[in-house]
Design an enzyme around this catalytic site. Sequence first.
Site, PDB file in Angstrom:
ATOM      1  N   GLY A 290       0.823  -1.287  -0.183  1.00 14.11           N
ATOM      2  CA  GLY A 290      -0.149   0.034   0.132  1.00 14.11           C
ATOM      3  C   GLY A 290       0.764   1.363  -0.154  1.00 14.11           C
ATOM      4  O   GLY A 290       1.808   1.451  -0.679  1.00 14.11           O
ATOM      5  N   SER A 291       0.328   2.254   0.754  1.00 15.20           N
ATOM      6  CA  SER A 291       0.936   3.746   0.608  1.00 15.20           C
ATOM      7  C   SER A 291       2.380   3.771   1.078  1.00 15.20           C
ATOM      8  O   SER A 291       2.864   4.792   0.866  1.00 15.20           O
ATOM      9  CB  SER A 291      -0.207   4.358   1.461  1.00 15.20           C
ATOM     10  OG  SER A 291      -1.351   4.499   1.107  1.00 15.20           O
ATOM     11  N   THR A 292       2.915   2.727   1.766  1.00 14.73           N
ATOM     12  CA  THR A 292       4.141   3.007   2.053  1.00 14.73           C
ATOM     13  C   THR A 292       5.133   3.006   0.611  1.00 14.73           C
ATOM     14  O   THR A 292       6.302   3.302   0.463  1.00 14.73           O
ATOM     15  CB  THR A 292       5.068   1.970   2.962  1.00 14.73           C
ATOM     16  OG1 THR A 292       3.896   0.737   2.625  1.00 14.73           O
ATOM     17  CG2 THR A 292       4.786   2.269   4.464  1.00 14.73           C
TER      18      THR A 292
END
Lengths: 566, 378
Positions: A286-288
């Site tokens: 995801g957003s990492t």
Amino acid sequence: MNDSKNNARMARGLSEFIPARQLVVEDLEFKAVREGRTRIIIGVLVFFGVFLIILGRLAEVAVWHDAPPPYDSVQADIKTRADILDRNGVLLATTLETFSLHANSKLVSDADHTAELIVTVLPYLNYDKVYKRLTSGKDFVWIKRNLTPKERQAVFELGQPGLFFRVEPRRVYPSGRTAAHVLGWTDVDMNGAAGAERAFETELMEKPGSPKKLSIDIRFQNVLTEELQWGMGRFKASGAAGVILDVQSGEILSLVSLPDFDPNSYAAASPQTKFNRATMGTYELGSTFKPLTMALALETGADPNTLMPVQNPLVIRRKSIRDDHKSSTPLAMFKILSDSSNRGTAMYALNAGDVAQQDFLRKFGLFDRVPIELAESAAPQLPREWQDLTTATVSFGHGIAVSPLALATALSALLNGGELIVPTLQYRSVGQVQPRSRVIKPETSDMMRDMMRYVVTDGTGRNADVPGFGLMGKTGTAEKPGRGGYQERKLVTSFVAAFPHSQPKYLIFVTYDEPKAAPGTYGYATAGWNAAPTAGQVAERVITLTGMPPERQLAELLPTTTGGQR
Amino acid sequence: MILTAQRSNRSFLLEWWRSVDRVLIGIFATLILAGLILSLAASPAAAAKLGGTDPFYFFTRHLFFVFVGISGAMILSMFSPMNARRLAVLALLGAIIVMFALNFIGHEVKGATRWVKIGSFSLQPSEFAKPGFIVFAAWMFAQRKKDITFPGIAIVFGVYILLVLMLLRQPDFGQSFLLTLCFGAIFFFAGLSLGWMLFLGCVSMAGAVVAFFALPHVQDRLMRFLNPEGSDTYQTDKALEAISNGGIFGRGPGEGRVKEQLPDAHTDFIFAVAVEEFGFLISLLLIALLAALVIQAFRKALRLNDHFAQLAVAGLATMIGVQTIINLAVNLNMVPPKGMTLPFISYGGSSMLALCFSMGLILAFTRKRAGAYGYGVY
């Protein structure tokens, strides 16, 4: 023969002519016997000679030789294997001599009684099983391997016939579960079967005298394990993984996968616990992933101050890209990252183009397995085809599954000045040449440091901050893919934290598998509420351990600031 | 004649006891006894390795063969030299026939067809062929000495070649070697010319070369002996280990350990087991006993007046001596493994019976009788 006849013949011989044939026969027989005697004497002498040679050889083998080794010495057979140490010289793995109990069932006089006695001193053994072995009729049956000296003495004092001990080496891991996945284990024959034991097999066997120093810091390992364990309990996660990297040298200071196992009794551990989630598990994180897309945008000429129209719906191939923190106004790059806007990130990626994106990710090693020494390093799962929708989803970490270590390694390059490091489990002394390759410009790296600092001061990573140390970070909450699409209730949350801001040294990456909301998280199970605080806790304790001095708050340098409060 | 007639007790047994060589019988009995003691040490380990339930399986059989062998030797020693010779020649004939039949009824063990099965026992006819052939050769040579026209050499040569061919066919290189050596020895004792000796030497050399190239297992063994590195010399290594473990005084009876790892501990490598348990000094005594048997037989041969008996006894003594030397040399890793037993000591039915047969023949030929002994009397 008759004397008188003989005399008569001899008398005749003097006077008459003797018949020739008779004389010849008698003479030949005598001559043959006489010659035979001479030759037999020669034969006897030859025999004597050979016998003496044999005796000499026998004396050489039996008498003039080195002292025979005592029979009880099993020591010679013991395979020695080098110890494994952490970076500060703490013992992580060593070899001990243990005593293995075996029996010759033919020599056991009273199997029933013997089995009973054995069970009294080794209560964890099963009487029926012991009895069965003692009555098996075999010369050699194991009763119990790897007894301690105390146990051996207890069995010895039973004084039962037919029981024997064999000295056997055994690998012992004093740190127990703490570094289980890093160290791995050896099989019964002392061959490295997993982890560092397998990775450094040759070295450990060839130089048994010189201990192998790992990059691991057992104190960091302890901190990371403890915090993840605590978090796993609190958020009822099914698993967790964490990595602490030295972003300058590439050394892995800590590598944790939960649930874990005890390498001292690896045989009893279930396969799930032996699975190394940090290197072998691949997740859509995801957003990492987003900092990578920001760096890509900056490298391809995007202006960080340009406002992106994130308030408008973004539909690609009839898929609508949604944002968790909806914005009613256009946002610039810092805010897009700190609010973790999927739409904004996707726009940057689409602007850069799919070819540039793929080249960029490949440069960061995300298309290959991480080149660490461990055999347990999984290759990523890449999208089968790369369309514009793929470009959009990959930009925020969906549709591509990589190991936590792979992403941590890639993110390190964003913060350390722009050079990709090669992660390693081996200790690197100061001044040793470290393989690094430039992947982004130093200015881009500077911008990324500020941007990720802003995430902690003003964005989703507030819960991770450690006042005074300029912590940088990024959250990531991803829905796990399941049957018929993504599952809203099954999340993988992650957080990357790095510090200090002025010259990043440590990078902490933590991830939870399927965490749930807990009291105090207001019903949220997203990364900001679990992975971020865990990473913050780890960072705080690591800072304490390293004795690092606090640095000036950078908040005032940033355009929009509210101060780094937790 | 007059002197013997004056003996008061003329019973058959006493007559036998007076005429037979009691020194030989004494050594023979001691050796057999030593063999039984060593069999007690080595054969339970061998029986255990074969997975048998009876640890005394081999010992019981050893005891049986010893009983049959001693009885046979004693009965044979009562024969007149003439009858003993007849029996030996019969044994040779029988052995040749059985060896020929082996091609059809043979029983293969360890890659060689040397055995014929009779009930639970397997007999190796070639063992009986050796003493038979020696006696036969002695007879032929003696006959030729008496009558220069008699084609003794040709006959002996024919039989020898037949035997060697049959042995090599089995294949049994060790026995062929032993037979050739004994044949050469009798040839030598019979006083045949240097030219013949040279010829025989060349023939056996050629035979050895042919055997080396034609028989893969001979080649394999020799190559293994010459380059022990990288090849499996397990048995000889273990034998050497046992001997050096023994040292001067040995580990003590029953304390040997290497025997448990030696497949042929009770047969070809019994000597190694003996040294490990009883030490250098006792094994010296064992070798001395075997040497004494051979030397005593030679001494008797030396004093015999009958040319045939002299050759036969010397030949049989040579056979026992050479077999002893080969076995010891194999145990001490001086020559490649041959599959040869230690006379009177090793377990092995055929070998034990054949050696007792040879012993009986020696005893029969060396019995005191009128005109048998004494220098220069004719």
